[in-house]
Design a protein around this motif. Structure first.
Motif, PDB file in Angstrom:
ATOM      1  N   PRO A  12       0.829  -1.201   0.000  1.00 53.96           N
ATOM      2  CA  PRO A  12       0.000   0.000   0.000  1.00 53.96           C
ATOM      3  C   PRO A  12       0.866   1.256   0.000  1.00 53.96           C
ATOM      4  O   PRO A  12       1.848   1.334   0.751  1.00 53.96           O
ATOM      5  CB  PRO A  12      -0.818  -0.121   1.282  1.00 53.96           C
ATOM      6  CG  PRO A  12      -0.084  -1.068   2.143  1.00 53.96           C
ATOM      7  CD  PRO A  12       0.800  -1.908   1.285  1.00 53.96           C
ATOM      8  N   ILE A  13       0.511   2.215  -0.843  1.00 50.36           N
ATOM      9  CA  ILE A  13       1.289   3.449  -0.944  1.00 50.36           C
ATOM     10  C   ILE A  13       0.487   4.628  -0.396  1.00 50.36           C
ATOM     11  O   ILE A  13       0.982   5.424   0.389  1.00 50.36           O
ATOM     12  CB  ILE A  13       1.675   3.740  -2.414  1.00 50.36           C
ATOM     13  CG1 ILE A  13       2.419   2.548  -3.026  1.00 50.36           C
ATOM     14  CG2 ILE A  13       2.512   5.012  -2.512  1.00 50.36           C
ATOM     15  CD1 ILE A  13       3.806   2.319  -2.515  1.00 50.36           C
ATOM     16  N   LEU A  14      -0.784   4.715  -0.809  1.00 52.64           N
ATOM     17  CA  LEU A  14      -1.629   5.804  -0.333  1.00 52.64           C
ATOM     18  C   LEU A  14      -2.834   5.216   0.387  1.00 52.64           C
ATOM     19  O   LEU A  14      -3.408   4.224  -0.055  1.00 52.64           O
ATOM     20  CB  LEU A  14      -2.127   6.666  -1.492  1.00 52.64           C
ATOM     21  CG  LEU A  14      -1.095   7.504  -2.232  1.00 52.64           C
ATOM     22  CD1 LEU A  14      -1.788   8.366  -3.261  1.00 52.64           C
ATOM     23  CD2 LEU A  14      -0.289   8.371  -1.279  1.00 52.64           C
ATOM     24  N   HIS A  15      -3.194   5.871   1.486  1.00 50.72           N
ATOM     25  CA  HIS A  15      -4.325   5.366   2.253  1.00 50.72           C
ATOM     26  C   HIS A  15      -5.324   6.492   2.516  1.00 50.72           C
ATOM     27  O   HIS A  15      -5.014   7.441   3.226  1.00 50.72           O
ATOM     28  CB  HIS A  15      -3.834   4.767   3.580  1.00 50.72           C
ATOM     29  CG  HIS A  15      -4.928   4.111   4.347  1.00 50.72           C
ATOM     30  ND1 HIS A  15      -5.373   2.850   4.063  1.00 50.72           N
ATOM     31  CD2 HIS A  15      -5.695   4.575   5.354  1.00 50.72           C
ATOM     32  CE1 HIS A  15      -6.361   2.544   4.884  1.00 50.72           C
ATOM     33  NE2 HIS A  15      -6.580   3.574   5.679  1.00 50.72           N
ATOM     34  N   ASP A  16      -6.491   6.388   1.920  1.00 45.00           N
ATOM     35  CA  ASP A  16      -7.597   7.293   2.191  1.00 45.00           C
ATOM     36  C   ASP A  16      -7.193   8.765   2.126  1.00 45.00           C
ATOM     37  O   ASP A  16      -7.353   9.501   3.095  1.00 45.00           O
ATOM     38  CB  ASP A  16      -8.199   6.964   3.564  1.00 45.00           C
ATOM     39  CG  ASP A  16      -9.575   7.585   3.737  1.00 45.00           C
ATOM     40  OD1 ASP A  16     -10.237   7.825   2.713  1.00 45.00           O
ATOM     41  OD2 ASP A  16      -9.966   7.842   4.891  1.00 45.00           O
ATOM     42  N   VAL A  17      -6.666   9.178   0.988  1.00 46.79           N
ATOM     43  CA  VAL A  17      -6.232  10.565   0.829  1.00 46.79           C
ATOM     44  C   VAL A  17      -7.392  11.389   0.274  1.00 46.79           C
ATOM     45  O   VAL A  17      -7.944  11.071  -0.771  1.00 46.79           O
ATOM     46  CB  VAL A  17      -5.004  10.651  -0.101  1.00 46.79           C
ATOM     47  CG1 VAL A  17      -4.678  12.105  -0.423  1.00 46.79           C
ATOM     48  CG2 VAL A  17      -3.807   9.975   0.564  1.00 46.79           C
ATOM     49  N   ASN A  18      -7.771  12.427   1.021  1.00 46.35           N
ATOM     50  CA  ASN A  18      -8.857  13.314   0.587  1.00 46.35           C
ATOM     51  C   ASN A  18      -8.320  14.733   0.433  1.00 46.35           C
ATOM     52  O   ASN A  18      -8.431  15.554   1.351  1.00 46.35           O
ATOM     53  CB  ASN A  18     -10.004  13.295   1.609  1.00 46.35           C
ATOM     54  CG  ASN A  18     -10.671  11.946   1.661  1.00 46.35           C
ATOM     55  OD1 ASN A  18     -11.407  11.570   0.764  1.00 46.35           O
ATOM     56  ND2 ASN A  18     -10.364  11.186   2.701  1.00 46.35           N
ATOM     57  N   LEU A  19      -7.737  15.005  -0.704  1.00 42.97           N
ATOM     58  CA  LEU A  19      -7.222  16.351  -0.944  1.00 42.97           C
ATOM     59  C   LEU A  19      -8.387  17.269  -1.288  1.00 42.97           C
ATOM     60  O   LEU A  19      -9.317  16.857  -1.976  1.00 42.97           O
ATOM     61  CB  LEU A  19      -6.246  16.350  -2.118  1.00 42.97           C
ATOM     62  CG  LEU A  19      -4.853  15.759  -1.929  1.00 42.97           C
ATOM     63  CD1 LEU A  19      -4.068  15.940  -3.209  1.00 42.97           C
ATOM     64  CD2 LEU A  19      -4.125  16.437  -0.782  1.00 42.97           C
ATOM     65  N   GLN A  20      -8.316  18.503  -0.810  1.00 39.28           N
ATOM     66  CA  GLN A  20      -9.342  19.483  -1.148  1.00 39.28           C
ATOM     67  C   GLN A  20      -8.661  20.800  -1.476  1.00 39.28           C
ATOM     68  O   GLN A  20      -8.121  21.456  -0.591  1.00 39.28           O
ATOM     69  CB  GLN A  20     -10.297  19.663   0.026  1.00 39.28           C
ATOM     70  CG  GLN A  20     -10.971  18.342   0.411  1.00 39.28           C
ATOM     71  CD  GLN A  20     -12.095  18.529   1.391  1.00 39.28           C
ATOM     72  OE1 GLN A  20     -12.055  19.413   2.232  1.00 39.28           O
ATOM     73  NE2 GLN A  20     -13.116  17.696   1.284  1.00 39.28           N
ATOM     74  N   VAL A  21      -8.679  21.148  -2.734  1.00 41.99           N
ATOM     75  CA  VAL A  21      -7.994  22.361  -3.181  1.00 41.99           C
ATOM     76  C   VAL A  21      -9.020  23.347  -3.718  1.00 41.99           C
ATOM     77  O   VAL A  21      -9.769  23.042  -4.649  1.00 41.99           O
ATOM     78  CB  VAL A  21      -6.936  22.031  -4.255  1.00 41.99           C
ATOM     79  CG1 VAL A  21      -6.243  23.306  -4.719  1.00 41.99           C
ATOM     80  CG2 VAL A  21      -5.923  21.027  -3.719  1.00 41.99           C
ATOM     81  N   GLU A  22      -9.047  24.529  -3.106  1.00 40.64           N
ATOM     82  CA  GLU A  22     -10.011  25.544  -3.516  1.00 40.64           C
ATOM     83  C   GLU A  22      -9.481  26.318  -4.713  1.00 40.64           C
ATOM     84  O   GLU A  22      -8.265  26.465  -4.866  1.00 40.64           O
ATOM     85  CB  GLU A  22     -10.265  26.510  -2.347  1.00 40.64           C
ATOM     86  CG  GLU A  22     -10.992  25.866  -1.188  1.00 40.64           C
ATOM     87  CD  GLU A  22     -10.978  26.743   0.050  1.00 40.64           C
ATOM     88  OE1 GLU A  22     -10.832  27.976  -0.089  1.00 40.64           O
ATOM     89  OE2 GLU A  22     -11.106  26.192   1.154  1.00 40.64           O
ATOM     90  N   PRO A  23     -10.372  26.849  -5.539  1.00 40.41           N
ATOM     91  CA  PRO A  23      -9.922  27.633  -6.687  1.00 40.41           C
ATOM     92  C   PRO A  23      -9.112  28.836  -6.232  1.00 40.41           C
ATOM     93  O   PRO A  23      -9.456  29.479  -5.229  1.00 40.41           O
ATOM     94  CB  PRO A  23     -11.223  28.086  -7.364  1.00 40.41           C
ATOM     95  CG  PRO A  23     -12.307  27.297  -6.754  1.00 40.41           C
ATOM     96  CD  PRO A  23     -11.825  26.748  -5.457  1.00 40.41           C
TER      97      PRO A  23
END
Lengths: 282, 311
Positions: free
Chosen positions: B22-33
């Protein structure tokens, strides 16, 4: 999270359509053609045809009188000798090197990650390089034939005793040989192309290709050799028949050439399906 | 994160593995404009893998990537039309000149021919554009890579360690360029880095990744607030051990850092004042009483050493 979705869509409503597939291909081709500039792949294409012609030219220049003592006409003998020199080993190796070098342009620049992050589909990338290799392969064969005819004409001037002026150029045979030889290279070209794309290295496809060419020569007496794509160019080179002052070849594809086409179609479809969904890690 | 703002880039429960690893686990990126998002993490934490997933170069084991509100898996080509990227080292064709390198991608994207000269000018490579890329220094290669990423005037820029190999001047120039693109041209930029010092000077938002998990995400002020909670009161005295024994209530959370030094979590001004009064009342010499703010770097190290889930 779902609650934000409508406003998200409202704020970015204009997702312009992706460029049409043909336009993607056209753009990728325009880019790939530019990248050929000053590459070994291009030099190889332009020079490789000269090598078998030069060898045959030198043989006829220095030992032509001995060869012609055995009888026959100069043009058929010269064309036959050149084609067999080219087809036995040089042509398969040329195709191996050409595909590896063209694919290596991206590998060397670690550009696969860049290429696949551009707004063109993987199909366009796959097809564009394939078309480029097919075109370079055709150019190399045409140059070979052009040089072959030029060298024959030069010999008729430098060594009039060989009798080039007495026989006519069998154009009909040359055109059919050109076509059939091209078809004969397609099978191994497709295998090499997919191997190059799959391993994204230069050494692996060249190693596989050279190994296959050498192994094929060892297997020439095998009854199924016509099914091996690496043997096809040799099969075609041997298809010419020298008659009394004539050089003829059947005006149809032989079995091994149909096999070559089969390999071409099969390997490309299979290779594309494997590569389509593959992760890009370099 | 304010969930009312429409997100320009979003990953939903992104998982990725190489084979079984496993490399990434449950990644939730949030980038605003319009934000300049600093994506931080030590080497090997999964930054480049995430960047590749954002571009569709890798396929997630589960979860999804959304750009401009659309699913990347379904609209990859159309979405990438609005994205410029520079992943790890720039992909340059050494046998081509700088200009030809830009031109190769310009043709691929079908961008107006005039853009080639414009982006070369923007990164200050006009005078060297005719030279083969193999003669370029590391910094010039990085700038050429950025020029290529900027070709299509993209709304979203994904830059993976863009200051790699740049000298201090180059780093400052790159930073100013990115800030200009963000503030004046309204671009949204995601910059990955393993150096907090670089990110804190330009980013508006920060995400910290550690061992494939997002351990912090928020605005830069949010990150700063996180560190005030970790402020430390340092007490310099004669005998730290006996102080602690004399004032067990006030020095409950204190640790003896040295024979004459006590560390304790900062609680409030009142607590600090009371401590000073009580120490003096207990006839202990008070040589020093100061508040130590951890630097952002300490916070970053703290986040990436222990796997705390801050969000």
């Amino acid at each position: 999270m779902e609650a934000t979705l409508p406003s998200t869509l409202a704020d970015f409503p204009t997702l312009s359509a992706a460029p049409a597939p043909l336009l993607q291909l056209q753009r990728t081709l325009a880019s790939d053609t530019l990248k050929l500039k000053r590459t070994a792949a291009l030099r190889l294409t332009l020079l490789s045809g000269a090598f078998p012609v030069l060898i045959t030219f030198l043989i006829f220049f220095f030992k032509g009188d001995i060869i012609m003592k055995a009888g026959g006409s100069a043009w058929p003998r010269f064309i036959n000798a050149s084609w067999q020199t080219a087809g036995t080993l040089l042509l398969p190796l040329f195709v191996v090197l050409l595909t590896s070098l063209v694919v290596n342009i991206e590998t060397k620049a670690t550009a696969w990650k860049h290429l696949y992050a551009q707004p063109v589909g993987r199909g366009a990338v796959f097809l564009s390089k394939l078309l480029l290799i097919l075109a370079l392969n055709a150019v190399a064969l045409l140059l070979f034939v052009g040089l072959l005819l030029g060298a024959g004409m030069l010999l008729s001037v430098l060594k009039p005793k060989l009798g080039f002026a007495l026989s006519t150029i069998p154009f009909d045979t040359v055109v059919w040989m050109l076509l059939r030889t091209y078809v004969a290279t397609l099978g191994l070209l497709a295998v090499q192309y997919v191997v190059s794309l799959f391993w994204r290295s230069f050494v692996v496809p060249v190693g596989v290709g050279m190994g296959a060419v050498v192994a094929t020569i060892a297997l020439l007496s095998w009854e199924h050799v016509d099914k091996i794509p690496y043997a096809a160019p040799l099969g075609t080179a041997m298809a010419m028949k020298m008659g009394k002052g004539t050089l003829t070849v059947a005006h149809e594809l032989a079995k091994h050439e149909w096999y070559s086409l089969g390999w071409f179609a099969g390997v490309l479809v299979l290779g594309y399906l494997v590569l389509l969904r593959r992760n890009v890690t370099n | 994160m304010k969930s009312t703002t429409p997100l320009l880039l979003e990953t939903r429960s992104l998982h990725f593995r190489f084979g079984q690893r496993p490399i990434l686990h449950d990644v939730n990126l949030q980038v605003e404009p319009g934000s300049l998002y600093g994506f931080l993490g030590p080497n090997g934490a999964g930054k480049s893998t995430t960047m590749r997933l954002l571009l569709g170069l890798l396929r997630p084991a589960s979860g999804s990537v959304h750009l401009f509100g659309h699913d990347l898996a379904r609209h990859r080509v159309a979405l990438l039309d609005r994205v410029g990227a520079l992943i790890e080292n720039p992909s340059l064709y050494d046998h081509l000149s700088g200009r030809e390198n830009v031109e190769a991608t310009r043709r691929l994207r079908g961008v107006a021919a005039s853009r080639t000269a414009e982006v070369l000018e923007l990164v200050g490579l006009t005078d060297n554009a005719h030279r083969p890329a193999k003669e370029y220094s590391l910094g010039m290669r990085q700038r050429l890579g950025l020029a290529i990423a900027l070709l299509s005037d993209p709304d979203l820029l994904l830059l993976d360690e863009p200051t790699n190999g740049l000298d201090p001047n180059g780093i400052i120039e790159m930073r100013e360029l990115l800030q200009r693109l963000c503030k004046q041209h309204g671009k949204t930029i995601v910059v990955s880095s393993h150096l907090i010092s670089e990110i804190e000077k330009m980013a508006t938002h920060v995400g910290v990744i550690q061992q494939g998990r997002l351990v912090f995400q928020g605005s830069l002020p949010d990150l700063r607030r996180l560190q005030t909670g970790r402020a430390r009161l340092v007490v310099e005295t004669q005998d730290a051990e006996s102080c602690r024994n004399l004032l067990p209530r006030l020095l409950a959370g204190a640790t003896v850092a040295a024979p004459g030094t006590l560390w304790l979590p900062w609680l409030s001004q009142e607590h600090t004042a009371a401590l000073a009064v009580e120490l003096v009342a207990a006839e202990q010499p008070l040589y020093g009483l100061r508040l130590e703010q951890p630097t952002l770097e300490d916070t970053f190290l703290h986040l990436t050493e222990t796997r705390v889930a801050a969000v």
